[in-house]
Design a protein around this motif. Structure first.
Motif, mmCIF file in Angstrom:
data_model
loop_
_atom_site.group_PDB
_atom_site.id
_atom_site.type_symbol
_atom_site.label_atom_id
_atom_site.label_comp_id
_atom_site.label_asym_id
_atom_site.label_seq_id
_atom_site.Cartn_x
_atom_site.Cartn_y
_atom_site.Cartn_z
ATOM 1 N N TYR A 97 0.738 -1.266 0.434
ATOM 2 C CA TYR A 97 0.420 -0.196 -0.077
ATOM 3 C C TYR A 97 0.762 1.244 0.283
ATOM 4 O O TYR A 97 0.675 2.072 -0.328
ATOM 5 C CB TYR A 97 -1.038 0.044 1.485
ATOM 6 C CG TYR A 97 -1.337 -1.123 1.569
ATOM 7 C CD1 TYR A 97 -2.374 -2.267 0.608
ATOM 8 C CD2 TYR A 97 -1.569 -1.551 3.002
ATOM 9 C CE1 TYR A 97 -2.449 -3.383 1.401
ATOM 10 C CE2 TYR A 97 -1.674 -2.886 3.266
ATOM 11 C CZ TYR A 97 -2.136 -3.649 2.436
ATOM 12 O OH TYR A 97 -2.599 -4.875 2.753
ATOM 13 N N ASN A 98 2.081 1.701 0.697
ATOM 14 C CA ASN A 98 3.025 2.418 0.769
ATOM 15 C C ASN A 98 2.373 3.577 1.503
ATOM 16 O O ASN A 98 1.916 4.886 0.369
ATOM 17 C CB ASN A 98 3.731 2.169 -0.344
ATOM 18 C CG ASN A 98 4.694 1.268 -0.259
ATOM 19 O OD1 ASN A 98 4.537 0.286 -0.279
ATOM 20 N ND2 ASN A 98 6.140 1.849 -0.619
ATOM 21 N N LEU A 99 0.485 3.737 1.894
ATOM 22 C CA LEU A 99 0.230 4.308 2.689
ATOM 23 C C LEU A 99 1.413 6.116 3.543
ATOM 24 O O LEU A 99 2.324 4.706 4.209
ATOM 25 C CB LEU A 99 -0.802 4.378 2.465
ATOM 26 C CG LEU A 99 -1.753 3.619 2.417
ATOM 27 C CD1 LEU A 99 -3.159 3.453 3.147
ATOM 28 C CD2 LEU A 99 -2.159 4.763 1.255
ATOM 29 N N MET A 100 1.010 6.693 3.311
ATOM 30 C CA MET A 100 1.694 8.229 4.922
ATOM 31 C C MET A 100 0.633 7.086 5.984
ATOM 32 O O MET A 100 0.443 7.826 6.348
ATOM 33 C CB MET A 100 1.971 9.006 4.841
ATOM 34 C CG MET A 100 2.549 10.210 3.683
ATOM 35 S SD MET A 100 4.228 9.851 3.351
ATOM 36 C CE MET A 100 4.723 8.679 2.241
ATOM 37 N N ALA B 287 11.583 3.879 2.702
ATOM 38 C CA ALA B 287 9.531 3.279 1.694
ATOM 39 C C ALA B 287 9.001 4.652 1.708
ATOM 40 O O ALA B 287 8.643 5.136 0.714
ATOM 41 C CB ALA B 287 9.435 2.535 2.847
ATOM 42 N N GLU B 288 8.567 5.183 3.124
ATOM 43 C CA GLU B 288 8.197 6.799 2.398
ATOM 44 C C GLU B 288 8.441 7.479 1.336
ATOM 45 O O GLU B 288 7.980 7.874 0.845
ATOM 46 C CB GLU B 288 7.774 7.092 4.099
ATOM 47 C CG GLU B 288 6.415 6.197 4.906
ATOM 48 C CD GLU B 288 6.626 6.928 6.390
ATOM 49 O OE1 GLU B 288 6.878 8.587 6.394
ATOM 50 O OE2 GLU B 288 6.240 6.339 7.498
ATOM 51 N N TYR B 289 9.796 8.223 2.115
ATOM 52 C CA TYR B 289 10.783 8.942 1.266
ATOM 53 C C TYR B 289 10.377 8.373 -0.366
ATOM 54 O O TYR B 289 10.429 9.095 -0.933
ATOM 55 C CB TYR B 289 11.737 8.834 1.249
ATOM 56 C CG TYR B 289 11.774 9.985 2.678
ATOM 57 C CD1 TYR B 289 11.036 10.859 3.493
ATOM 58 C CD2 TYR B 289 13.014 9.440 4.300
ATOM 59 C CE1 TYR B 289 10.663 11.603 4.283
ATOM 60 C CE2 TYR B 289 12.565 9.588 5.509
ATOM 61 C CZ TYR B 289 12.134 10.791 5.740
ATOM 62 O OH TYR B 289 12.054 11.364 6.398
ATOM 63 N N ALA B 290 10.692 7.261 -0.373
ATOM 64 C CA ALA B 290 10.456 6.159 -1.731
ATOM 65 C C ALA B 290 9.571 6.558 -2.603
ATOM 66 O O ALA B 290 9.455 7.227 -3.470
ATOM 67 C CB ALA B 290 11.542 5.294 -1.833
ATOM 68 N N THR B 291 8.708 6.538 -1.802
ATOM 69 C CA THR B 291 7.008 6.608 -2.391
ATOM 70 C C THR B 291 6.716 8.195 -2.931
ATOM 71 O O THR B 291 6.429 8.035 -3.406
ATOM 72 C CB THR B 291 5.824 6.127 -0.756
ATOM 73 O OG1 THR B 291 6.368 4.645 -0.945
ATOM 74 C CG2 THR B 291 4.828 6.773 -1.657
ATOM 75 N N GLU B 300 14.274 17.475 -3.497
ATOM 76 C CA GLU B 300 14.454 18.695 -2.737
ATOM 77 C C GLU B 300 13.096 18.846 -1.190
ATOM 78 O O GLU B 300 13.271 19.388 -0.123
ATOM 79 C CB GLU B 300 13.836 20.280 -3.333
ATOM 80 C CG GLU B 300 15.014 20.286 -3.975
ATOM 81 C CD GLU B 300 14.879 19.322 -5.311
ATOM 82 O OE1 GLU B 300 13.566 19.328 -5.941
ATOM 83 O OE2 GLU B 300 15.872 18.759 -5.648
ATOM 84 N N PHE B 301 11.958 17.880 -1.592
ATOM 85 C CA PHE B 301 10.549 17.717 -1.001
ATOM 86 C C PHE B 301 11.047 16.959 0.875
ATOM 87 O O PHE B 301 11.092 17.798 1.506
ATOM 88 C CB PHE B 301 9.929 17.421 -1.577
ATOM 89 C CG PHE B 301 8.584 17.573 -0.727
ATOM 90 C CD1 PHE B 301 7.442 18.247 -0.332
ATOM 91 C CD2 PHE B 301 7.906 16.042 0.010
ATOM 92 C CE1 PHE B 301 6.446 18.177 0.675
ATOM 93 C CE2 PHE B 301 7.019 15.847 0.835
ATOM 94 C CZ PHE B 301 5.820 17.005 1.202
ATOM 95 N N VAL B 302 11.927 15.294 0.345
ATOM 96 C CA VAL B 302 12.510 15.283 1.096
ATOM 97 C C VAL B 302 13.459 15.990 2.022
ATOM 98 O O VAL B 302 13.378 15.840 3.557
ATOM 99 C CB VAL B 302 12.831 14.121 0.163
ATOM 100 C CG1 VAL B 302 14.017 13.127 1.652
ATOM 101 C CG2 VAL B 302 12.134 13.297 0.066
ATOM 102 N N ILE B 377 14.502 4.964 -5.696
ATOM 103 C CA ILE B 377 13.979 4.508 -5.449
ATOM 104 C C ILE B 377 12.807 3.186 -5.213
ATOM 105 O O ILE B 377 12.345 2.258 -4.193
ATOM 106 C CB ILE B 377 12.780 5.371 -6.695
ATOM 107 C CG1 ILE B 377 12.465 6.460 -6.414
ATOM 108 C CG2 ILE B 377 10.781 4.804 -6.227
ATOM 109 C CD1 ILE B 377 11.692 7.188 -7.539
ATOM 110 N N VAL B 378 13.892 2.175 -6.514
ATOM 111 C CA VAL B 378 13.519 0.938 -6.140
ATOM 112 C C VAL B 378 13.651 -0.032 -4.817
ATOM 113 O O VAL B 378 13.089 -1.068 -3.746
ATOM 114 C CB VAL B 378 13.708 0.284 -7.480
ATOM 115 C CG1 VAL B 378 14.066 -1.120 -6.944
ATOM 116 C CG2 VAL B 378 13.083 0.845 -9.080
#
Lengths: 230, 385
Positions: A97-100, B287-291, B300-302, B377-378
């Protein structure tokens, strides 16, 4: 290149370097996907299906070959241009899912729209429409940990379609779900494809899931071995 | 707006971790502020020095006295506008821990050279008239609850016996840096007694305070004074009041350098702790930053997310640290009393504290932000699986 193909892949190869050794993952792939198609990429573990999906989604770069999507050779785009292209053209659905986790369902779905020039009100309308499509408007203020796996994946689907992308890529979208919930998610994807005409490329190793697609593409050891209607 | 909301939520996602990091920051920033304040308090005498005053002492050592007869000769030197003198008394009030400086001075000439000691005309007159009278600074009077007319008994250590001084005036400082923790009394009073008891120690002074017309002439006038007494039995050493005060401070310079070093080491330690926290945080959210990057958010957002979160925690911790420093410094100042008479946290120290917090926040986020902005990202997405 086929005139009607949304995705046109020619001579695509991908190899990773591990300890000075080249490990080929994809070898000379040619593939056309017309707009509005629903393709299931299948194959055993290590066949390169996820790598092919990542390359189509523009989150990985090929070693050689071309990937034209909507007429744009994304293999030649810079990192920045590729990020912009993904934001405008690709909707992602991941296995987990990879939701925040710190954002509500509404905020998670809103994420891709923050990269557009839409006003707050317009974003709200789009998010509500997307959540309505996955039947989760009553859960829009819930955080991911307050939702079931199926509900989380439906939020992820809403996030994938909220910006109205040309292409939706799904990596094992039912891999973490039970059969019943998986069926619901597949029905949703089927509906997106049939009702909205979305082009979907889905990786799966589940033949039942693949049967919901219109077309099945088999890979083995990085080679495209079969391409047939589902 | 969204960025701020997200980094705010991220900052307090692990409440215990953020809370403990913040406690560490508060303690470090507070300790940094207190140590800087100790150093500042040590230099307080230097800061309050006048550029129009020179101090003349024995060239041999401060412990050697100078003849009182030098006063007239110094006053006659070109460029000198006023002359006074003082003797360090070094007495004990009730018990040694009540230490405060006491000086035997020539009242009229001394107060003329120290206009920052603000007394009413009536108080000055009462002091001049009473040879057993004294004047005290307001902080000292407040500390011991003294008021006009009270008699302060002080046991001499250099000058034998118990000396009783009646308070004839309580001065307030013209500026914040003016010392209000001293007691001044008549030099003539102890000199008369010394004449009777210890004749050889009479008619001598510890230092001369010399008023000059022009600060730029300080070196020239100092040279003139010292030349006048060259090859005499009591050669002099004249320097600006600031240099004289710095001479005292330099005696404990090694301690001050150590205190300053410790204050910076504390900041470096908390910087390492904070950097570790931010690195752990970034790794957990790979994983969140990759998403986010997959969805099209630029690197830059990260970077902004990580710097914002780090700065938010650091500045909040810094602010709480500064706020905690104020009551702690007040309590500490009360304990050390007249040993460090001007123990207060300056605006400069508070700015330094916030500056230190800012640097901690920036440095702590630098490595993880750089690393996360470059994640594949992968690879990042696989982190979940």
């Amino acid at each position: 290149m086929s005139d009607e193909a949304l995705i046109c892949i020619r001579g695509l190869s991908k190899a990773y370097t591990r300890a000075d050794q080249q490990i080929p993952v994809l070898l000379n792939i040619d593939l056309d996907v017309p707009a509005g198609d629903f393709v299931a990429l299948m194959g055993p573990s290590g066949s390169g299906k996820s790598t092919l999906l990542n390359l189509i989604a523009g989150i990985d770069k090929p070693s050689s070959g071309s990937i034209h999507i909507g007429g744009v050779d994304i293999a030649t785009l810079s990192e920045g241009a590729l990020a912009d292209w993904r934001a405008a053209n690709v909707g992602f659905i991941f296995q987990f899912y990879n939701l925040m986790p710190v954002l509500t369902a509404f905020e998670n779905v809103e994420l891709p729209l923050l990269l557009t020039s839409l006003s707050s009100r317009q974003r709200k309308q789009h998010v509500q429409a997307a959540l309505e499509m996955v039947r989760l408007t009553d859960r829009m203020d819930h955080y991911p940990n307050e939702l079931s796996g199926g509900q989380q994946q439906r939020v992820a689907i809403a996030r994938a379609l909220v910006s109205d992308p040309t292409l939706i890529v799904a990596d094992e979208p039912t891999g973490d779900l039970d059969r019943h919930t998986g069926e619901e998610v597949l029905s949703l994807l089927d509906n997106l494809n049939r009702s909205l005409g979305k082009t979907i490329v889905m990786v799966t190793h589940d033949p039942k899931a693949a049967s919901r697609a219109r077309r099945m593409v088999h890979l083995e050891k990085g080679v495209l071995v079969d391409d047939m209607p589902a | 707006m969204f960025l701020f909301k997200l980094l705010l939520k991220n900052a307090f996602r692990h409440k215990l971790r953020t809370g403990l990091t913040m406690v560490g920051l508060v303690v470090a920033i507070c300790a940094f502020g207190l140590l800087r304040t100790i150093v500042s308090a040590w230099y307080a005498g230097v800061e309050s020095s006048s550029s129009t005053r020179l101090v003349t002492r024995s060239a041999v050592s401060l412990t050697f006295s100078l003849p009182q007869s030098y006063a007239g000769r110094i006053k006659a030197i070109d460029g000198v506008t006023g002359i006074s003198w003082s003797n360090w008394f070094g007495g004990i009030y009730q018990e040694p821990r009540n230490f405060f400086p006491q000086f035997a001075v020539d009242p009229q000439s001394y107060l003329a050279l120290y206009p920052e000691y603000q007394l009413t005309d009536e108080e000055k007159l009462a002091f001049y008239r009473d040879r057993k009278g004294c004047v005290v600074g307001k902080k000292l009077a407040d500390k011991f609850g003294w008021k006009l007319g009270d008699v302060v008994p002080i046991k001499g250590t250099i000058y034998p016996g118990t000396w009783n001084f009646a308070i004839r005036g309580i001065w307030t400082g013209a500026e914040a840096s003016t010392d209000e923790n001293q007691l001044l009394f008549h030099w003539a009073y102890i000199n008369e007694t010394l004449r009777k008891r210890l004749g050889n120690r009479a008619d001598t002074v510890g230092v001369y305070i010399v008023g000059i017309n022009e600060p730029n002439n300080a070196a020239l006038i100092s040279q003139r004074i010292d030349t006048a007494f060259k090859n005499s039995l009591a050669e002099t050493l004249t320097e600006t009041e600031k240099a004289f005060q710095l001479g005292f401070v330099s005696m404990s310079e090694a301690i001050l350098v150590a205190i300053q070093a410790v204050s910076f080491i504390i900041v470096v330690i908390i910087m390492a702790v904070m950097a570790n926290t931010m690195t752990m945080t970034a790794r957990e959210r790979l994983a969140e930053y990759a998403t986010l990057k997959a969805l099209g958010f630029p690197p830059e957002f990260v970077v902004k997310l990580l710097f914002g979160e780090s700065l938010l925690i650091a500045l909040l911790g810094g602010l709480l640290g500064v706020l905690l420093t104020l009551p702690l410094a007040s309590g500490f100042g009360a304990v050390v009393g007249s040993l460090l008479p001007r123990f207060h946290v300056s605006a400069g120290t508070m700015a330094l504290q916030m500056g230190a917090a800012l640097v901690v926040g920036l440095v702590a986020a630098a490595w993880p932000a750089w690393k996360m902005s470059r994640i594949d990202i992968v690879q990042g997405l696989r982190h979940v699986a």
